[in-house]
Design a protein around this motif. Sequence first.
Motif, PDB file in Angstrom:
ATOM      1  N   ALA A 181       0.835  -1.205   0.000  1.00  0.00           N
ATOM      2  CA  ALA A 181       0.000   0.000   0.000  1.00  0.00           C
ATOM      3  C   ALA A 181       0.870   1.255   0.000  1.00  0.00           C
ATOM      4  O   ALA A 181       0.564   2.233  -0.706  1.00  0.00           O
ATOM      5  CB  ALA A 181      -0.925  -0.002   1.212  1.00  0.00           C
ATOM      6  N   GLU A 182       1.927   1.258   0.777  1.00  0.00           N
ATOM      7  CA  GLU A 182       2.818   2.414   0.837  1.00  0.00           C
ATOM      8  C   GLU A 182       3.516   2.644  -0.503  1.00  0.00           C
ATOM      9  O   GLU A 182       3.715   3.789  -0.928  1.00  0.00           O
ATOM     10  CB  GLU A 182       3.840   2.227   1.958  1.00  0.00           C
ATOM     11  CG  GLU A 182       3.229   2.313   3.348  1.00  0.00           C
ATOM     12  CD  GLU A 182       4.145   1.792   4.440  1.00  0.00           C
ATOM     13  OE1 GLU A 182       3.789   1.938   5.617  1.00  0.00           O
ATOM     14  OE2 GLU A 182       5.221   1.241   4.116  1.00  0.00           O
ATOM     15  N   LYS A 183       3.886   1.566  -1.179  1.00  0.00           N
ATOM     16  CA  LYS A 183       4.512   1.707  -2.495  1.00  0.00           C
ATOM     17  C   LYS A 183       3.545   2.316  -3.500  1.00  0.00           C
ATOM     18  O   LYS A 183       3.932   3.187  -4.300  1.00  0.00           O
ATOM     19  CB  LYS A 183       4.998   0.338  -2.987  1.00  0.00           C
ATOM     20  CG  LYS A 183       6.186  -0.213  -2.213  1.00  0.00           C
ATOM     21  CD  LYS A 183       6.558  -1.616  -2.696  1.00  0.00           C
ATOM     22  CE  LYS A 183       7.731  -2.166  -1.886  1.00  0.00           C
ATOM     23  NZ  LYS A 183       8.073  -3.555  -2.272  1.00  0.00           N
ATOM     24  N   ILE A 184       2.297   1.850  -3.473  1.00  0.00           N
ATOM     25  CA  ILE A 184       1.287   2.396  -4.380  1.00  0.00           C
ATOM     26  C   ILE A 184       1.082   3.888  -4.116  1.00  0.00           C
ATOM     27  O   ILE A 184       1.063   4.716  -5.048  1.00  0.00           O
ATOM     28  CB  ILE A 184      -0.053   1.652  -4.220  1.00  0.00           C
ATOM     29  CG1 ILE A 184       0.074   0.197  -4.687  1.00  0.00           C
ATOM     30  CG2 ILE A 184      -1.173   2.360  -4.979  1.00  0.00           C
ATOM     31  CD1 ILE A 184       0.246   0.039  -6.172  1.00  0.00           C
ATOM     32  N   LYS A 185       0.927   4.245  -2.843  1.00  0.00           N
ATOM     33  CA  LYS A 185       0.667   5.646  -2.501  1.00  0.00           C
ATOM     34  C   LYS A 185       1.878   6.530  -2.791  1.00  0.00           C
ATOM     35  O   LYS A 185       1.724   7.677  -3.237  1.00  0.00           O
ATOM     36  CB  LYS A 185       0.246   5.754  -1.033  1.00  0.00           C
ATOM     37  CG  LYS A 185      -1.119   5.136  -0.762  1.00  0.00           C
ATOM     38  CD  LYS A 185      -1.691   5.537   0.567  1.00  0.00           C
ATOM     39  CE  LYS A 185      -1.039   4.844   1.714  1.00  0.00           C
ATOM     40  NZ  LYS A 185      -1.717   5.107   2.994  1.00  0.00           N
ATOM     41  N   ASN A 186       3.083   6.024  -2.547  1.00  0.00           N
ATOM     42  CA  ASN A 186       4.286   6.793  -2.880  1.00  0.00           C
ATOM     43  C   ASN A 186       4.386   7.030  -4.382  1.00  0.00           C
ATOM     44  O   ASN A 186       4.769   8.116  -4.838  1.00  0.00           O
ATOM     45  CB  ASN A 186       5.539   6.059  -2.391  1.00  0.00           C
ATOM     46  CG  ASN A 186       5.711   6.137  -0.893  1.00  0.00           C
ATOM     47  OD1 ASN A 186       5.164   7.035  -0.248  1.00  0.00           O
ATOM     48  ND2 ASN A 186       6.438   5.201  -0.319  1.00  0.00           N
ATOM     49  N   SER A 207      -6.849  14.441   0.238  1.00  0.00           N
ATOM     50  CA  SER A 207      -8.238  14.116  -0.080  1.00  0.00           C
ATOM     51  C   SER A 207      -8.379  12.736  -0.711  1.00  0.00           C
ATOM     52  O   SER A 207      -9.431  12.115  -0.624  1.00  0.00           O
ATOM     53  CB  SER A 207      -8.827  15.175  -1.012  1.00  0.00           C
ATOM     54  OG  SER A 207      -8.082  15.270  -2.202  1.00  0.00           O
ATOM     55  N   LEU A 208      -7.303  12.230  -1.341  1.00  0.00           N
ATOM     56  CA  LEU A 208      -7.335  10.900  -1.938  1.00  0.00           C
ATOM     57  C   LEU A 208      -7.328   9.802  -0.889  1.00  0.00           C
ATOM     58  O   LEU A 208      -8.074   8.823  -0.977  1.00  0.00           O
ATOM     59  CB  LEU A 208      -6.141  10.711  -2.878  1.00  0.00           C
ATOM     60  CG  LEU A 208      -6.265  11.246  -4.299  1.00  0.00           C
ATOM     61  CD1 LEU A 208      -4.933  11.127  -5.020  1.00  0.00           C
ATOM     62  CD2 LEU A 208      -7.334  10.512  -5.063  1.00  0.00           C
ATOM     63  N   LEU A 274      -5.827   0.812   1.064  1.00  0.00           N
ATOM     64  CA  LEU A 274      -4.935   1.944   0.807  1.00  0.00           C
ATOM     65  C   LEU A 274      -5.168   3.071   1.808  1.00  0.00           C
ATOM     66  O   LEU A 274      -4.243   3.802   2.158  1.00  0.00           O
ATOM     67  CB  LEU A 274      -5.139   2.479  -0.612  1.00  0.00           C
ATOM     68  CG  LEU A 274      -4.700   1.580  -1.770  1.00  0.00           C
ATOM     69  CD1 LEU A 274      -4.995   2.259  -3.103  1.00  0.00           C
ATOM     70  CD2 LEU A 274      -3.221   1.232  -1.672  1.00  0.00           C
ATOM     71  N   CYS A 275      -6.414   3.194   2.277  1.00  0.00           N
ATOM     72  CA  CYS A 275      -6.765   4.247   3.238  1.00  0.00           C
ATOM     73  C   CYS A 275      -6.649   3.769   4.681  1.00  0.00           C
ATOM     74  O   CYS A 275      -7.199   4.402   5.597  1.00  0.00           O
ATOM     75  CB  CYS A 275      -8.181   4.746   2.978  1.00  0.00           C
ATOM     76  SG  CYS A 275      -8.403   5.521   1.372  1.00  0.00           S
ATOM     77  N   ASN A 276      -5.943   2.646   4.881  1.00  0.00           N
ATOM     78  CA  ASN A 276      -5.714   2.100   6.230  1.00  0.00           C
ATOM     79  C   ASN A 276      -7.019   1.740   6.945  1.00  0.00           C
ATOM     80  O   ASN A 276      -7.096   1.810   8.176  1.00  0.00           O
ATOM     81  CB  ASN A 276      -4.905   3.072   7.079  1.00  0.00           C
ATOM     82  CG  ASN A 276      -3.550   3.365   6.486  1.00  0.00           C
ATOM     83  OD1 ASN A 276      -2.859   2.465   6.004  1.00  0.00           O
ATOM     84  ND2 ASN A 276      -3.153   4.632   6.482  1.00  0.00           N
TER      85      ASN A 276
END
Length: 494
Positions: A181-186, A207-208, A274-276
């Motif tokens: 998830a962190e890789k996707i968001k980064n 906001s995402l 992704l939003c934890n």
Amino acid sequence: MIFLFLLLGSLFVFYIIKKTIVTIVITIIVIIILIAYAIIKRKIKYLLIPLISCIIGGGIFLLAVNPFKDNEFIEKPSTIQARVFYTKRANDDYLSVYADDCIINHEKQDFNLIIYIYDDEKLYESIEIGSVINFNVYNFYHNDIMSGDIPNSTLFAKDLRYTASCLMEDVTIIDYDTTFAEKIKNKIYNNLSYGLTNENLELAYSSLFGDTAMLTETHKVSFKLSGVAHLLAVSGLNVTLIITILLFVLRKLKAPNILQLILIIIVLLFYSYLCNFSVSVIRACIMSIMMLVAQMCYRRYDSLCAVSLSGILCFIINPLFVYDISSLMSFSCVLGIIMLYRPIKRALSHTKSPKWLVESISVSSATMVALTFIMAYFFKNFNLISIFSNIIIIPLFTLCFVVFYLLSFVSLIVPYVTYLLKIINPIMDLITLISNILGNLSFANLTTISVDYPSILCYFIFLLLIGRMCVADRKNRIFVTLPIVALLFIGLVV
């Protein structure tokens, strides 16, 4: 009723732990009322359903707070290795770091840590999400989420059981280990930077994914004062956009209804990941899925039942969500729209105003009325023209949101497509400008009186009576109001 009695049971346990004798008295009174009502109606369900819900709510709450109850202080020197999953700069003197995968004195632990890293030279900026750090501490202490007036929901949600502090000079970054998830968001963050300015990038990213850690203080203050802070939380707008896009594509492909539903649920679960798995996004996902199921089964969608079911599931996942501001704002906005949108729209329909304006004012008014006491409680502020702010800012923000939402995920395949975001930079700058101007109007911002949870509960009882709940029969009004009144009395006497 089940949802409200779950919350009632959790509040009973909270105040009993706080050694408030009056809570026990109120609990007995509520049970006596339930028994009397069940005897009068000659139906045991009127006693069993709320009583079982109350017991389950208290039990879940007790199990949740149990690992945080002991205020243990550990004084022996320790060596800690942990992975950073969140950073927040509190001020210029230190960095607040949340870390998991903790190894203390070569022993693997099952909890997470808050680490305060002090550094005058700001070298802590080298620490980022995914950094595996090693440091020595001389003491660290057990966090107690029950120490304040209300439980600390952040500690529970992130399982932050201990707090440690150290100097930056004692910290060594030994590795980098980011989750999927962190890789996707980064990746999305870096791709968005191609087309957005720094300030707009932080606003778009927040906001995402509902992550306000990177948001500038200017944005936070201006959005708070202008009454549009709810836009920074992941909410129904995010989920609705996902569902709209998926339904459009799947219906063009003529996919069966059951396949549409399965694929949408899978995508929403991934987005929640992704939003934890924040409470606000879970609430929006559950309500949206219930609406889809109702449509596919040709049944009537009941928004009040949907928000109640989502509240029950959110309570099971995080029994402290009712003490979290973003969660409260999410549920309050939805309840405000459910209870007040139709009455307000009906009243405005006689003004012969354009339909889009009537709907916009109705939604903004319902939302702001519901958020009034929440804003007063957490921000000690209320903006007199917040409805006007929402009418102007929400359409502009929605337009920008749709654009960078679509391009951000497309950029995972075609990275440079985000250069197209340059066209919405002026619009996002305008949003910031408007929020700054409206938020800084001295006559519009009122410092509110001190309010508390009882005041909020009393306010929502009032909204229930004037809103859609007033169409319910007397029996249902009594049952729904009873736990709210009980919550109110608990707050008043403790």
